[in-house]
Enzyme design. Structure first.
Site, PDB file in Angstrom:
ATOM      1  N   LYS A  32       0.816  -1.217   0.000  1.00 13.87           N
ATOM      2  CA  LYS A  32       0.000   0.000   0.000  1.00 13.87           C
ATOM      3  C   LYS A  32       0.855   1.276   0.000  1.00 13.87           C
ATOM      4  O   LYS A  32       0.492   2.260  -0.629  1.00 13.87           O
ATOM      5  CB  LYS A  32      -0.976   0.010   1.175  1.00 13.87           C
ATOM      6  CG  LYS A  32      -0.366   0.290   2.527  1.00 13.87           C
ATOM      7  CD  LYS A  32      -1.412   0.343   3.618  1.00 13.87           C
ATOM      8  CE  LYS A  32      -0.783   0.510   4.986  1.00 13.87           C
ATOM      9  NZ  LYS A  32      -0.177   1.808   5.227  1.00 13.87           N
ATOM     10  N   ASP A 215      -4.247   7.508   4.880  1.00 13.56           N
ATOM     11  CA  ASP A 215      -3.641   6.188   5.058  1.00 13.56           C
ATOM     12  C   ASP A 215      -4.239   5.530   6.307  1.00 13.56           C
ATOM     13  O   ASP A 215      -4.721   6.218   7.205  1.00 13.56           O
ATOM     14  CB  ASP A 215      -2.125   6.360   5.222  1.00 13.56           C
ATOM     15  CG  ASP A 215      -1.372   5.042   5.166  1.00 13.56           C
ATOM     16  OD1 ASP A 215      -1.974   4.028   4.740  1.00 13.56           O
ATOM     17  OD2 ASP A 215      -0.188   5.010   5.556  1.00 13.56           O
ATOM     18  N   GLN A 246      -7.919  -5.325   9.373  1.00 13.51           N
ATOM     19  CA  GLN A 246      -6.886  -4.958  10.347  1.00 13.51           C
ATOM     20  C   GLN A 246      -7.339  -3.801  11.243  1.00 13.51           C
ATOM     21  O   GLN A 246      -6.508  -3.073  11.783  1.00 13.51           O
ATOM     22  CB  GLN A 246      -5.578  -4.598   9.636  1.00 13.51           C
ATOM     23  CG  GLN A 246      -4.949  -5.786   8.915  1.00 13.51           C
ATOM     24  CD  GLN A 246      -3.579  -5.456   8.355  1.00 13.51           C
ATOM     25  OE1 GLN A 246      -2.604  -5.314   9.085  1.00 13.51           O
ATOM     26  NE2 GLN A 246      -3.493  -5.311   7.044  1.00 13.51           N
ATOM     27  N   ARG A 602       1.883 -11.208  10.220  1.00 11.59           N
ATOM     28  CA  ARG A 602       3.218 -10.606  10.440  1.00 11.59           C
ATOM     29  C   ARG A 602       4.311 -11.565   9.959  1.00 11.59           C
ATOM     30  O   ARG A 602       5.439 -11.170   9.738  1.00 11.59           O
ATOM     31  CB  ARG A 602       3.481 -10.322  11.924  1.00 11.59           C
ATOM     32  CG  ARG A 602       2.547  -9.345  12.634  1.00 11.59           C
ATOM     33  CD  ARG A 602       2.320  -8.066  11.897  1.00 11.59           C
ATOM     34  NE  ARG A 602       1.116  -8.147  11.089  1.00 11.59           N
ATOM     35  CZ  ARG A 602       0.844  -7.346  10.081  1.00 11.59           C
ATOM     36  NH1 ARG A 602       1.697  -6.417   9.727  1.00 11.59           N
ATOM     37  NH2 ARG A 602      -0.271  -7.467   9.375  1.00 11.59           N
TER      38      ARG A 602
END
Length: 671
Positions: A32, A215, A246, A602
């Site tokens: 992103k 963002d 998320q 992660r």
């Protein structure tokens, strides 16, 4: 310039977008930041918008700095003037520019949470309530802020905390106004009031920015969403980037509905999904996709591995007897992967609550494994930094909060009696505490204490000039450290420390602040205006990155602290009911599942999970159940080891037996 080079088709589509609302659903590890940088750069180089007409709102100063750096690295001077920063930085910029309309002095100060707590403690003293000493000031402040931002939960019955918050809220707002300071919440509240009361100012701000980007959009709260609506109204050239899967900050006000409802709120909104993951192996993503698919209220996305493709390394789940075994297991897993060529810095040990981290930490310490705990006390929260910053704030924007903090630090003979006399005099004469200090004689303060006040006021007044008027070979930061050593602050730090080693560490914090000041001034001109910018930046944690290389240490952190990071090996500990989802902290099951998903994604190469069969609770060892999130994942997607260990190969078995016999022999010999 080819801003599309190396991008996949979905990323290219997002970068090519020019006008109108755009929602970029960026899955974990889908690149992103690259998309944001490329889109910003392309808009400038193709003259869709000039750099100064673009506003990028972020949640960390680090990501804002990275974006500006990467755009200017390719565009040079054409990229100058791009505005990128946090919502709080944006609010500060608006208030600095239109301070008169906001009813603020041009030199208004900013106060942090500890300053706000001090103000509330002072206000509590005046409340006629026999139980006022037992109130948790943090809790009252949180409730006052919820009222101010419109996020207070509507409730029928009022307990004593609600009553106290209602009583103190207007007094708190009045005191901030009287002190001429703005707190962090005020950096968002005041611009909104400013826009509401001055439509012409709102129009100016709307005309300043023809392109707005946000963002980490899934982390926005109601107030931030309102601010976004205000500044894009008229053109709606709004691009938001985020991942509803998320969204893990509901407990601090983030509203996942902002990203879920975005296409309905903004007509003709284009939605682009970035589902190619460049971080994790296909096997790890299979577990993550299976876990998050159980959340019903989401934009459907399925992450696909792009970089590593398949590694053949299926994630593993180890079942341990008790938490002590789990801690030892973490140590043995690190040893296991070190033998395969990994380094300490390749590991992250993730858990839901800090209490788990303490147990694991003690095991790593016993085994001499170097580690670092993320989310500990920040350097900015250290007393020494707060003291020096109070001096600088007082020099640039005098206010009562800062002055009360430093009036007798280091000790200069100005005790409680003197401060009480000055406070009473200020009240009687209807002047502020800072002015009362100048009239100490009239306030009947003793001569010696009065002379100390005069000396302090002189030091404060001359401080910025003296920092900037440095000798050859002495930087502003070094000069600042010298000045504070000269007034006895170094001696004060040493005297207040438990031992010489901790004294050195405390004083080193002051020296680090000097280096941060030098780094901030860099190529900027050495003037008072830039010292003021430094104080603002420090308070907003702006431009204050620690540029040191990451040490070779295992990283211990909560799942919340791990967001945005990636590691070759992730050990996810404590996957049990009441820990994940958490019994007390996890009322929103969907959000807890998203937290689990963040932990899973992660991992780049190896994902190791663990759970216990028993855990100590309130001093008693009790059986615990596996996390429901584990039970939702198809068994074929991971390997389970019910005995808490991998089967040992022939050679390894021989080595272990030899090692055990050797230890046994040495014990017998020593006896």
């Amino acid at each position: 310039m080819d801003w599309l080079r190396g991008l996949n088709p979905e990323q290219q589509k997002a970068v090519k977008h020019n006008y109108g609302p755009l929602l970029i659903l960026a899955g974990a590890g889908s690149g992103k930041t690259t998309v944001l940088v490329s889109r910003t750069g392309r808009l400038i180089s193709e003259r869709v918008a000039q750099a100064q007409e673009i506003c990028v709102l972020t949640f960390t100063n680090k990501s804002a700095r990275e974006l500006k750096h990467r755009v200017s690295a390719k565009l040079g001077n054409t990229g100058q003037g791009l505005w990128a920063g946090t919502f709080h930085s944006f609010g500060l910029q608006i208030l600095r520019r239109f301070h008169k309309h906001a009813g603020l002095s041009p030199y208004f100060g900013i106060v942090d949470q500890s300053d706000c707590n001090s103000i509330l403690k002072e206000l509590l003293k005046d409340v006629k309530n026999s139980t006022k000493d037992k109130f948790d000031v943090d809790k009252i402040l949180s409730m006052i802020n919820d009222r101010r931002t419109g996020m207070a939960v509507q409730t029928e019955g009022f307990d004593e905390y609600h009553e106290m918050a209602e009583l103190l809220a207007p007094k708190f707002a009045k005191r901030l106004e009287h002190l001429g300071v703005v707190d962090f919440e005020g950096l968002l509240i005041k611009p909104m009031l400013l826009f509401r009361e001055n439509p012409d100012i709102l129009e100016k701000v709307q005309n300043m920015f023809s392109q707005v980007m946000v963002d980490e959009f899934q982390d926005t709260n109601r107030m931030q969403m309102d601010l976004i609506h205000q500044i894009v109204r008229g053109h709606n050239n709004l691009t938001v980037v985020g991942d509803d899967d998320q969204s893990i900050y509901g407990w601090r006000g983030a509203e996942v509905k902002n990203i879920l409802n975005f296409p309905q709120e903004f007509k003709n909104c284009e939605v682009i999904k970035l589902e190619r993951n460049y971080r994790s192996s296909a096997e790890i993503l299979a577990v993550a996709n299976a876990a998050i698919s159980k959340n019903k209220n989401r934009h459907g996305k399925i992450l696909r591995a792009e970089a590593a493709q398949t590694t053949g390394e299926i994630p593993e789940l180890f079942i341990l007897e008790r938490e002590e075994d789990e801690c030892e297991f973490v140590v043995s897993e690190i040893s296991h992967f070190l033998r395969q060529g990994y380094e300490y810095k390749d590991f992250a040990v993730l858990y839901r609550s800090n209490t788990q981290g303490g147990l694991i930490e003690s095991s790593l310490r016993r085994a001499n494994v170097p580690y670092n705990i993320s989310g500990g006390t920040s350097i900015f929260d250290r007393k020494e930094i707060k003291d020096i910053m109070a001096y600088l704030k007082q020099a640039l924007a005098p206010n009562e909060v800062s002055l009360r903090r430093i009036i007798n630090v280091p000790s200069r003979g100005i005790g409680d009696t003197t401060i009480e006399k000055l406070s009473e005099f200020a009240l009687k004469k209807r002047i502020n505490f800072v002015d009362a200090c100048r009239f100490w004689k009239e306030a009947e303060v003793q001569e010696k204490a009065g002379e100390s006040i005069d000396a302090l006021m002189t030091f404060i007044q001359e401080l910025p000039g003296k920092i900037l008027d440095y000798n050859i070979g002495s930087s502003p930061g070094a000069k600042m450290v010298e000045l504070f050593a000269h007034i006895g602050y170094r001696e004060y730090v040493y005297n207040s420390a438990a031992d010489p080693t901790s004294a050195e560490k405390k004083w080193m914090v002051v020296e680090i602040l000097g280096r941060i000041l030098d780094s901030f001034l860099g190529r900027r001109s050495y003037d008072v205006e830039n010292i003021k910018s430094f104080v603002d930046a420090m308070l907003l944690r702006d431009d204050m990155s620690d540029n040191e290389e990451d040490p070779n240490k295992v990283q211990l952190m909560t799942l919340h602290a791990s967001k945005g990071l990636e590691f070759p090996v992730v050990i996810l500990a404590g996957l049990e009911e009441d820990l994940l989802p958490h019994k007390n902290l996890g009322s929103d099951i969907d959000e807890e599942r998203r937290l689990f998903y963040v932990g899973l994604t992660r991992a780049k190469k190896k994902l190791v999970m663990s759970r216990c069969q028993q855990r100590k609770k309130h001093g008693t060892v009790r059986p615990v159940a596996p996390s429901r999130f584990l039970l939702e994942i198809p068994k074929e997607l991971y390997k389970e080891f019910p005995l808490g260990a991998r089967p040992v190969s022939g050679q390894e078995r021989d080595d272990l037996v030899a090692s055990f016999l050797s230890k046994l022999d040495s014990k017998i010999e020593s006896k």
